[in-house]
Design an enzyme around this catalytic site. Sequence first.
Site, PDB file in Angstrom:
ATOM      1  N   CYS A  80       0.844  -1.198   0.000  1.00 27.99           N
ATOM      2  CA  CYS A  80       0.000   0.000   0.000  1.00 27.99           C
ATOM      3  C   CYS A  80       0.875   1.243   0.000  1.00 27.99           C
ATOM      4  CB  CYS A  80      -0.910   0.005   1.227  1.00 27.99           C
ATOM      5  SG  CYS A  80      -1.974   1.468   1.350  1.00 27.99           S
ATOM      6  N   CYS A 118      -3.649   0.995   9.037  1.00 24.19           N
ATOM      7  CA  CYS A 118      -2.982  -0.306   9.134  1.00 24.19           C
ATOM      8  C   CYS A 118      -1.654  -0.180   9.867  1.00 24.19           C
ATOM      9  CB  CYS A 118      -2.742  -0.896   7.744  1.00 24.19           C
ATOM     10  SG  CYS A 118      -4.264  -1.247   6.819  1.00 24.19           S
ATOM     11  N   ASP A 125     -21.713 -11.457  22.140  1.00 23.32           N
ATOM     12  CA  ASP A 125     -20.888 -10.798  21.113  1.00 23.32           C
ATOM     13  C   ASP A 125     -20.941  -9.294  21.378  1.00 23.32           C
ATOM     14  OD1 ASP A 125     -19.343 -10.175  18.969  1.00 23.32           O
ATOM     15  OD2 ASP A 125     -20.771 -10.820  17.428  1.00 23.32           O
ATOM     16  N   CYS A 135     -14.163  -8.792  20.019  1.00 27.62           N
ATOM     17  CA  CYS A 135     -13.328  -8.090  19.051  1.00 27.62           C
ATOM     18  C   CYS A 135     -12.228  -7.291  19.743  1.00 27.62           C
ATOM     19  CB  CYS A 135     -14.180  -7.171  18.171  1.00 27.62           C
ATOM     20  SG  CYS A 135     -15.106  -5.924  19.086  1.00 27.62           S
TER      21      CYS A 135
END
Length: 644
Positions: free
Chosen positions: A252, A261, A572, A599
């Site tokens: 990238c 990222c 969740d 998560c």
Amino acid sequence: MCYFWGGWGDLSAAPAYDRIVWTNRNGIFICKLVWLMTIKSLRSVLFIAFEKGRINGRFIRSVRQALEQYSLHTRLVCVKMTVLEGLERRQRQHVRMEKSEPGRRGGQPFVKGAWRPAQPWTGCICRFDFGALLLCALIGSMTAKSRKVYSKSGFTGQLVMADNCPFGYGNEICRIKERIMKKGERAEGRVSEVKFPNKALVQCEDGSICSVKNGLPGQKVSFVVKKVRKGRAEGQLLEVLEPAEYETDSPCPHFGACGGCSYQTVPYEIQLALKEKQVKMLLEPVLEKQKGTYRWESIRPNPQVYGYRNKMEFSFGDGIKGGPLELGLHKKGSFYDIVTVSECRIVDEDYRNIVKAILAYFRERGVSFYHRLRHTGYLRHLLVRKAGKTGEILIALVTTTQETHDLTALKDTLLSLPLHGKITGILHTKNDAVSDTIKSDETIVLYGKDYFYEELLGLQFKISQFSFFQTNSRGAEVLYRTARELIGEVGKSRDGKPDQILFDLYSGTGTIAQMMAPVVKKVIGVEIVEEAVEAARENAKRNGLQNCEFIAGDVLKVLDTIEEKPDFIILDPPRDGIHPKALQKIIAYGVDRILYISCKPTSLARDLEVFLAMGYEAENVTMVDMFSGTVHVEAVVLMSQVKS
């Protein structure tokens, strides 16, 4: 001077490790000697429970002579339980691990359980009179006086792996940070390890340690200390002076400037290893407290390493003050500056074409963006969602009402783009809130409809602009397939029909609930976002599922209104985990098994502490990588209630 299992050894046997090792009834103690140790310190603290009981004066004098000769080294050797495997039974009794109990002398230890890799001062730490001694124990209790002395000592430490420790397999070295770094100080060092989420521990040459974000193990970096809290320095990364050996060129072009990222230069196999290690460091110290065993499964890879996202939220702004309009993601470490990510690799080509077209359209017309400090301007965000299976695309332009623009030409521009997918809706969402979040005061449909459909595991789901849905469709299939495998068979009545009730808490658009509906009597899903609940009801009806009930509201309050009692619970929750009061209500149901999908592993570790304390134990732990190139990972834990 070295103390092995029979007596004092010669330092020449291990010249790199100047140390003194002894044992007592609470474990194995290993010392780093700072100054001389007084006879008073020895008599008041050190009790050798090896063969001869209490130490005598001659032994004390020999120790003092050793300390005078070898007091300048800066290392601790920390012996793990694996060292004890070769000992005879009689010796093992003297070095067995014992935990202190509440109310007994010494109180609770600083950390219970075995050594944690890369945790500051795992175990009991003491500093005695005249700064004489630092004591680091595998497991041990610490008196209130010792705690008070330690808290004022200003010493901190960090575990790093040892390559040539003479004690053999499983040993680690604990290096002492001999000075506390100061705010504003600039330094260089090498990253020894990275903790979740992306907190790199930089080891400097003088032994000091600083935590910085966005570092990779093995990199040599420069940083500036931003704050010092309780003797621990936290800094900001300035420059990567030397890359790690395994790093490659980023695919990238925006990597480094963009804050989206962190692992684009890391080969994917190493990304998986880093993530699994970080989650292990968080969960293992918690899970080691349970009596039963658990199965740790290797991380499951992302089936689509690049172009996997089905949702992106782009921001309008400028890259530099007074610069041209940009549309993309925030610069790394900046709240205001925007990087145009026209070649982003975690989305497919359709996203990139849409971003380029919209940016060119508004640049040509000189339309202003919303300034986050002055609260003036028009353009705020661009939300793009694309179904991974059906290819349907939903585009939402978020603006303020401070200006008025005819967006017909923009709609025609988007519809004329050569996309692989199909645009099913173009929305104009108006948002005058001060906070920098995407929400709707009013939504106008410029084209098509305000939703699209996605397919997962043979089920169809209706998704709107604000619906919660996993941002990686193919990765979500791996995640839910993993969940279904862990749950396994559920109970049935004598006539062979399902007879269990399942609660799906924090259900979103009802993905997991509908996946489990065919094998249970009834599924009750609870979700706080009303729009997602409406979508879940429509999804269940579309998929022909009659045994699904979805309730809109906060889990903490809704659980008091549900009359049915669950036989199985699936959790969740959002990134912050479960509210403590809601957690107590969930545990109070006393179900045999609970599946927790997280998560954010730090929230999972915190909640697991409560589950274990209330009678649950983990059966299986696994991870699913759904966010390659980033630091994020999904963790799945199956828990069962311990039967007394």
